[in-house]
Design an enzyme around this catalytic site. Structure first.
Site, PDB file in Angstrom:
ATOM      1  N   ASN A   4      30.965  50.325  41.261  1.00 54.35           N
ATOM      2  CA  ASN A   4      32.025  49.323  41.311  1.00 54.35           C
ATOM      3  C   ASN A   4      31.465  47.919  41.149  1.00 54.35           C
ATOM      4  O   ASN A   4      30.293  47.657  41.460  1.00 54.35           O
ATOM      5  CB  ASN A   4      32.764  49.401  42.651  1.00 54.35           C
ATOM      6  N   HIS A   5      32.316  47.023  40.674  1.00 54.56           N
ATOM      7  CA  HIS A   5      31.977  45.602  40.604  1.00 54.56           C
ATOM      8  C   HIS A   5      32.817  44.851  41.639  1.00 54.56           C
ATOM      9  O   HIS A   5      33.880  45.324  42.068  1.00 54.56           O
ATOM     10  CB  HIS A   5      32.254  45.063  39.201  1.00 54.56           C
ATOM     11  N   PRO A   6      32.382  43.655  42.048  1.00 53.74           N
ATOM     12  CA  PRO A   6      33.085  42.914  43.100  1.00 53.74           C
ATOM     13  C   PRO A   6      34.339  42.222  42.567  1.00 53.74           C
ATOM     14  O   PRO A   6      34.322  41.031  42.219  1.00 53.74           O
ATOM     15  CB  PRO A   6      32.035  41.898  43.567  1.00 53.74           C
ATOM     16  N   THR A   7      35.436  42.922  42.532  1.00 48.91           N
ATOM     17  CA  THR A   7      36.678  42.377  41.971  1.00 48.91           C
ATOM     18  C   THR A   7      37.268  41.259  42.830  1.00 48.91           C
ATOM     19  O   THR A   7      38.139  40.521  42.358  1.00 48.91           O
ATOM     20  CB  THR A   7      37.725  43.489  41.809  1.00 48.91           C
ATOM     21  N   THR A  47      33.124  39.081  38.312  1.00 45.72           N
ATOM     22  CA  THR A  47      32.611  40.426  38.592  1.00 45.72           C
ATOM     23  C   THR A  47      31.220  40.634  37.994  1.00 45.72           C
ATOM     24  O   THR A  47      30.647  41.707  38.105  1.00 45.72           O
ATOM     25  CB  THR A  47      33.554  41.494  38.009  1.00 45.72           C
TER      26      THR A  47
END
Length: 215
Positions: free
Chosen positions: A85-88, A93
């Site tokens: 996951n990426h930091p949305t 991101t």
């Protein structure tokens, strides 16, 4: 723990011979992972901080991170498990906010973010068949005996012995009736030792015989 990580060269034209020592193609990349007996890792595969238990295989160009794979699993080519996951919730991101050193923006990386990623690990049960090009997103589990159709994107947990297809993957039916599934789970053939498998191998090819003798 890393077990028996070494290359076996190009695959020969004659049938493969598997053994207690995992078989790993020379082009595969494996880091901080565990492989059980009679496992097979095909060309171009990548494993990082994963475990794959006895009799399971990866066909080719399979990538997995922070994933636990059970016994007797069949994972087809181009499958990706836990792509990350990426930091949305941040303004951007992009990698730069957590791989800070890479961009010369800090002396340290964002360890808290990477710990968050690791906490969303994936689990693949026993005897799971994952078709070509499947993506299993972070934090998802696939139950024992399930089958995932080619090209599916798994975004939610899949129950045992379900057949799931599509984007996002949805359960369309179950392989067997509930009572049969219950008896198979109770019998847990995947926990048999090698001697038990050899002595009862024919039973694995006939459901009625298996249920009568082992369930």
């Amino acid at each position: 723990m890393l077990q028996y990580i070494e290359s076996f060269g190009d695959f020969p034209s004659h049938p493969k011979k598997l053994s207690e020592k995992p078989r790993i193609h020379e082009s595969a990349r494996i880091r901080e992972s565990y492989l059980g007996s009679y496992t097979d890792v095909g060309p171009g595969c990548s494993l990082r901080e994963c475990s794959m238990d006895d009799y399971s295989y990866l066909a080719s160009h399979v990538g997995a991170v922070w994933t636990e794979i059970g016994k007797f699993c069949s994972i087809a080519s181009q499958t990706r498990i836990n792509p990350g996951n990426h930091p949305t919730w941040r303004v951007t991101t992009n990698h730069c906010t957590y791989r800070r050193r890479q961009y010369n923006l800090d002396e340290v990386d964002d360890d808290e973010f990477f710990d968050w990623r690791k906490s969303h690990s994936c689990r693949i049960g026993h005897d799971v068949w994952i078709g070509h090009g499947v993506v299993v997103t972070a934090g998802c589990s696939i139950g024992t005996g399930a089958c995932i159709g080619a090209g599916a994107v798994v975004t939610k947990d899949i129950p045992p012995y379900a057949i799931a297809v599509g984007v996002p993957a949805k359960v369309i039916k179950f392989r067997f009736e509930k009572d049969v599934i219950s008896r198979l789970m109770e019998a847990a053939y995947w926990d048999w030792d090698r001697e038990m498998i050899e002595n009862n191998f024919a039973d694995l090819r006939d459901m009625d015989t298996f249920l009568e003798k082992h369930a």
